[in-house]
Design an enzyme around this catalytic site. Structure first.
Site, PDB file in Angstrom:
ATOM      1  N   GLU A 159       0.981  -1.111   0.195  1.00  0.00           N
ATOM      2  CA  GLU A 159       0.142   0.033  -0.093  1.00  0.00           C
ATOM      3  C   GLU A 159       0.961   1.457   0.030  1.00  0.00           C
ATOM      4  O   GLU A 159       1.516   1.534   1.223  1.00  0.00           O
ATOM      5  CB  GLU A 159      -0.820   0.116   1.187  1.00  0.00           C
ATOM      6  CG  GLU A 159      -1.729   1.340   1.315  1.00  0.00           C
ATOM      7  CD  GLU A 159      -2.316   1.192   2.755  1.00  0.00           C
ATOM      8  OE1 GLU A 159      -2.814   2.687   3.218  1.00  0.00           O
ATOM      9  OE2 GLU A 159      -2.662   0.332   3.416  1.00  0.00           O
TER      10      GLU A 159
ATOM     11  N   ARG B 244       0.875  10.384   0.858  1.00  0.00           N
ATOM     12  CA  ARG B 244       1.206  11.166   1.949  1.00  0.00           C
ATOM     13  C   ARG B 244       2.469  11.858   1.436  1.00  0.00           C
ATOM     14  O   ARG B 244       2.946  12.925   2.344  1.00  0.00           O
ATOM     15  CB  ARG B 244       1.483  10.417   3.290  1.00  0.00           C
ATOM     16  CG  ARG B 244       0.308   9.747   3.637  1.00  0.00           C
ATOM     17  CD  ARG B 244       0.683   9.125   5.157  1.00  0.00           C
ATOM     18  NE  ARG B 244      -0.574   8.356   5.704  1.00  0.00           N
ATOM     19  CZ  ARG B 244      -0.497   7.639   6.654  1.00  0.00           C
ATOM     20  NH1 ARG B 244       0.547   7.660   7.580  1.00  0.00           N
ATOM     21  NH2 ARG B 244      -1.465   6.922   7.131  1.00  0.00           N
TER      22      ARG B 244
ATOM     23  N   THR C  60      -4.457   6.205   1.894  1.00  0.00           N
ATOM     24  CA  THR C  60      -4.655   7.490   2.341  1.00  0.00           C
ATOM     25  C   THR C  60      -5.364   8.079   1.258  1.00  0.00           C
ATOM     26  O   THR C  60      -5.339   9.323   1.003  1.00  0.00           O
ATOM     27  CB  THR C  60      -3.701   8.258   2.743  1.00  0.00           C
ATOM     28  OG1 THR C  60      -2.706   7.522   3.438  1.00  0.00           O
ATOM     29  CG2 THR C  60      -3.986   9.402   3.708  1.00  0.00           C
TER      30      THR C  60
ATOM     31  N   LYS D 197     -10.933  -1.907   6.688  1.00  0.00           N
ATOM     32  CA  LYS D 197      -9.756  -1.235   7.594  1.00  0.00           C
ATOM     33  C   LYS D 197      -9.993  -0.730   8.931  1.00  0.00           C
ATOM     34  O   LYS D 197     -11.105  -0.194   9.115  1.00  0.00           O
ATOM     35  CB  LYS D 197      -9.049  -0.219   6.693  1.00  0.00           C
ATOM     36  CG  LYS D 197      -7.888   0.405   7.531  1.00  0.00           C
ATOM     37  CD  LYS D 197      -7.092   1.276   6.451  1.00  0.00           C
ATOM     38  CE  LYS D 197      -6.066   2.044   7.312  1.00  0.00           C
ATOM     39  NZ  LYS D 197      -5.085   2.815   6.231  1.00  0.00           N
TER      40      LYS D 197
END
Length: 216
Positions: free
Chosen positions: A45, A49, A73, A133
């Protein structure tokens, strides 16, 4: 099925740990993905960011066929579409919004949305989501909290992320409602900054061995 669990489930059950990566230098994307795949963690993943995250996803997806590159994210429909266009094969979000659910419904790429509270989990389940998640895992109550959810919310399975380390991963993986964990400890900044890809591969290998021992 709204979540496209047939595509997401093999990723979550294929390895006990999904590396959560914050890639600051595009040049690190390919060797990092290769090192993790060699160590037994092909699904990764790459989080949005950093400024160059989408380019990192694009490069890893194009040049490391043995990797299953996902994007994390993801906070908006725009980011969802950008990540898919870059080659992401699964999308991860820290939470759940109707905008993201709508994007996922119109895409072939599966979404792993975040949920913490029973109400959030129930709302996601009503939308057809059974794979979620759990973030931030340690701060939200940890393995004990997830264990408490397993009976009243049977059928929902999780990838906890946030504060997961080599020391506590086994406590999560031992739970019946946890399929895998997400963590950054397999690719620490000091090894990535040094380009120590053999070191990353070894950490990945150790993580797989330790996690599977804890699951048995």
């Amino acid at each position: 099925m709204p979540q496209k669990a047939d595509k997401l489930l093999p990723i979550m059950t294929g390895q006990p740990v999904i590396p959560v990566l914050k890639i600051a230098r595009v040049a690190d994307a390919v060797p990092l993905a290769r090192a993790l795949a060699r160590g037994g963690l092909p699904a990764i993943e790459i989080t949005l960011r950093t400024r160059d995250a989408l380019d990192a996803i694009r490069l890893a997806a194009a040049e490391v066929p043995e990797a299953v590159v996902g994007a994390g994210t993801i906070l908006s429909a725009r980011q969802f579409d950008q990540a898919v266009d870059a080659g992401a094969r699964f999308i991860v979000s820290p939470g759940t919004t109707q905008e993201l659910l709508d994007s996922a419904r119109g895409s072939d790429v599966p979404l792993l949305p975040g949920a913490i509270t029973p109400s959030e989990i129930m709302a996601a389940a009503e939308e057809g989501y059974s794979l979620l998640k759990f973030f931030p895992a340690e701060q939200a109550g940890g393995a004990a909290f997830l264990k408490a959810l397993s009976s009243p919310l049977a059928g929902i399975r999780f990838c906890p992320t946030g504060g997961i380390t080599a020391a506590n991963a086994a406590s999560y993986l031992a739970l019946s409602n946890v399929l895998c964990v997400g963590g950054s400890w397999v690719a620490p900044d000091e090894l990535v900054d040094a380009g120590d890809w053999d070191g990353v591969e070894e950490l990945a290998r150790k993580a797989v061995t330790a996690a599977r021992a804890g699951q048995s």
